[in-house]
Write an enzyme that holds these catalytic residues in place. Sequence first.
Site, PDB file in Angstrom:
ATOM      1  N   GLY A 186       0.834  -1.194   0.000  1.00 54.40           N
ATOM      2  CA  GLY A 186       0.000   0.000   0.000  1.00 54.40           C
ATOM      3  C   GLY A 186       0.867   1.242   0.000  1.00 54.40           C
ATOM      4  O   GLY A 186       1.987   1.226   0.525  1.00 54.40           O
ATOM      5  N   CYS A 195       5.185   0.197   7.568  1.00 51.69           N
ATOM      6  CA  CYS A 195       4.907   1.334   6.677  1.00 51.69           C
ATOM      7  C   CYS A 195       6.183   1.669   5.917  1.00 51.69           C
ATOM      8  O   CYS A 195       7.260   1.708   6.514  1.00 51.69           O
ATOM      9  CB  CYS A 195       4.460   2.531   7.516  1.00 51.69           C
ATOM     10  SG  CYS A 195       4.102   4.008   6.549  1.00 51.69           S
ATOM     11  N   LEU A 196       6.046   1.912   4.624  1.00 47.98           N
ATOM     12  CA  LEU A 196       7.221   2.280   3.818  1.00 47.98           C
ATOM     13  C   LEU A 196       7.868   3.572   4.321  1.00 47.98           C
ATOM     14  O   LEU A 196       9.050   3.791   4.091  1.00 47.98           O
ATOM     15  CB  LEU A 196       6.824   2.430   2.343  1.00 47.98           C
ATOM     16  CG  LEU A 196       6.545   1.118   1.606  1.00 47.98           C
ATOM     17  CD1 LEU A 196       5.878   1.399   0.266  1.00 47.98           C
ATOM     18  CD2 LEU A 196       7.832   0.317   1.403  1.00 47.98           C
ATOM     19  N   HIS A 208      -5.109   1.964   7.236  1.00 49.21           N
ATOM     20  CA  HIS A 208      -3.733   2.472   7.361  1.00 49.21           C
ATOM     21  C   HIS A 208      -3.483   3.603   6.355  1.00 49.21           C
ATOM     22  O   HIS A 208      -2.932   4.657   6.705  1.00 49.21           O
ATOM     23  CB  HIS A 208      -2.749   1.313   7.144  1.00 49.21           C
ATOM     24  CG  HIS A 208      -1.313   1.705   7.164  1.00 49.21           C
ATOM     25  ND1 HIS A 208      -0.449   1.356   8.185  1.00 49.21           N
ATOM     26  CD2 HIS A 208      -0.563   2.410   6.280  1.00 49.21           C
ATOM     27  CE1 HIS A 208       0.747   1.855   7.933  1.00 49.21           C
ATOM     28  NE2 HIS A 208       0.713   2.493   6.774  1.00 49.21           N
ATOM     29  N   GLU A 209      -3.891   3.385   5.107  1.00 50.18           N
ATOM     30  CA  GLU A 209      -3.622   4.379   4.053  1.00 50.18           C
ATOM     31  C   GLU A 209      -4.484   5.627   4.216  1.00 50.18           C
ATOM     32  O   GLU A 209      -4.014   6.746   3.963  1.00 50.18           O
ATOM     33  CB  GLU A 209      -3.824   3.769   2.663  1.00 50.18           C
ATOM     34  CG  GLU A 209      -2.923   2.578   2.347  1.00 50.18           C
ATOM     35  CD  GLU A 209      -1.442   2.815   2.570  1.00 50.18           C
ATOM     36  OE1 GLU A 209      -0.991   3.978   2.523  1.00 50.18           O
ATOM     37  OE2 GLU A 209      -0.717   1.827   2.817  1.00 50.18           O
ATOM     38  N   GLN A 251       3.101   9.989   0.819  1.00 51.50           N
ATOM     39  CA  GLN A 251       4.379   9.302   1.084  1.00 51.50           C
ATOM     40  C   GLN A 251       5.413   9.579  -0.007  1.00 51.50           C
ATOM     41  O   GLN A 251       6.600   9.327   0.183  1.00 51.50           O
ATOM     42  CB  GLN A 251       4.162   7.791   1.221  1.00 51.50           C
ATOM     43  CG  GLN A 251       3.339   7.419   2.450  1.00 51.50           C
ATOM     44  CD  GLN A 251       3.180   5.927   2.554  1.00 51.50           C
ATOM     45  OE1 GLN A 251       2.242   5.360   1.978  1.00 51.50           O
ATOM     46  NE2 GLN A 251       4.092   5.261   3.239  1.00 51.50           N
ATOM     47  N   HIS A 305      -2.962   8.062   6.482  1.00 50.80           N
ATOM     48  CA  HIS A 305      -1.943   8.921   5.841  1.00 50.80           C
ATOM     49  C   HIS A 305      -2.577  10.181   5.263  1.00 50.80           C
ATOM     50  O   HIS A 305      -1.977  11.260   5.316  1.00 50.80           O
ATOM     51  CB  HIS A 305      -1.243   8.168   4.700  1.00 50.80           C
ATOM     52  CG  HIS A 305      -0.129   7.264   5.143  1.00 50.80           C
ATOM     53  ND1 HIS A 305       1.007   7.736   5.754  1.00 50.80           N
ATOM     54  CD2 HIS A 305       0.030   5.926   5.025  1.00 50.80           C
ATOM     55  CE1 HIS A 305       1.824   6.715   6.004  1.00 50.80           C
ATOM     56  NE2 HIS A 305       1.255   5.600   5.576  1.00 50.80           N
TER      57      HIS A 305
HETATM   58  C1  QAP Z   1       0.481  -0.560   4.854  1.00 49.67           C
HETATM   59  O1  QAP Z   1       2.648  -1.129   4.267  1.00 49.67           O
HETATM   60  C2  QAP Z   1      -0.002  -1.756   5.607  1.00 49.67           C
HETATM   61  O2  QAP Z   1       9.317  -1.469   7.020  1.00 49.67           O
HETATM   62  C3  QAP Z   1       1.384  -0.905   3.708  1.00 49.67           C
HETATM   63  O3  QAP Z   1      11.344  -2.182   5.415  1.00 49.67           O
HETATM   64  C4  QAP Z   1       0.790  -2.389   6.556  1.00 49.67           C
HETATM   65  O4  QAP Z   1       3.453  -1.844   2.327  1.00 49.67           O
HETATM   66  C5  QAP Z   1      -1.234  -2.228   5.403  1.00 49.67           C
HETATM   67  C6  QAP Z   1       7.430  -2.164   3.982  1.00 49.67           C
HETATM   68  C7  QAP Z   1       0.310  -3.490   7.243  1.00 49.67           C
HETATM   69  C8  QAP Z   1      -1.715  -3.307   6.094  1.00 49.67           C
HETATM   70  C9  QAP Z   1      -0.943  -3.948   7.006  1.00 49.67           C
HETATM   71  C10 QAP Z   1       7.729  -1.799   5.280  1.00 49.67           C
HETATM   72  C11 QAP Z   1       8.472  -2.521   3.147  1.00 49.67           C
HETATM   73  C12 QAP Z   1       6.068  -2.137   3.444  1.00 49.67           C
HETATM   74  C13 QAP Z   1       9.034  -1.818   5.736  1.00 49.67           C
HETATM   75  C14 QAP Z   1       3.662  -1.581   3.482  1.00 49.67           C
HETATM   76  C15 QAP Z   1      10.066  -2.194   4.896  1.00 49.67           C
HETATM   77  C16 QAP Z   1       9.782  -2.540   3.595  1.00 49.67           C
HETATM   78  C17 QAP Z   1       4.994  -1.683   4.111  1.00 49.67           C
HETATM   79 CO    CO Z   2       2.064   3.683   5.649  1.00 50.50          CO
END
Ligand code: QAP
Ligand code: CO
Length: 171
Positions: A45, A95-96, A137-138, A50, A141
Amino acid sequence: MTLTIITYPDKQLKNISKEVTAFDNTLHRFLDDMYDTMITCNGIGLAAIQVANPIRALLLCIPDEEGNQHRDNLLEIINPVIVNTDGSVLYQEGCLSVPGFYEDVERYETLTLRYQNRYGERCTLEAKELLSIAIQHEIDHLEGKLFIEKLSYSRRKKFEKEYKKALKEKK
Ligand code: QAP
Ligand code: CO
């Protein structure tokens, strides 16, 4: 083209994103760039803020049972509004914009979402499981909120300590 993801504690992440009104080629190219960025960075996501663009747009691409992402499953969600929710669940989120940190967060279990697609057409979807969590989550943001703000005081302290340490080690 891939864009640069801004990371905590960048203040831009606190901005409240603005409604999208122009569903034109500029938006379409931007959404394509968001997709390249999300996939390159191993995300499921990504919200526009971001990549430093404060507009109410987000992408989700939930992996299948084998953990593979398919472009067919891409959701481009613009001007979203949650209209109904039910239940609650805990899920370990990341989270990215907060790389390397994961913690349990409480979310609604299911929800109904109204939004517009890239053409401005009005859509409705029912979400459960990971999709429901990712939508919440999004959307946070878009309101300038990060998942770390939902942690208890002691877990937030643990986060600040670990994250600062990781930032130092990177430099
Ligand atoms: C949001 O999160 C989300 O720390 C999207 O080193 C999270 O794509 C939605 C990511 C959990 C639902 C459940 C995070 C990649 C990606 C990191 C992501 C990383 C590399 C997170
Ligand atoms: Co995020």
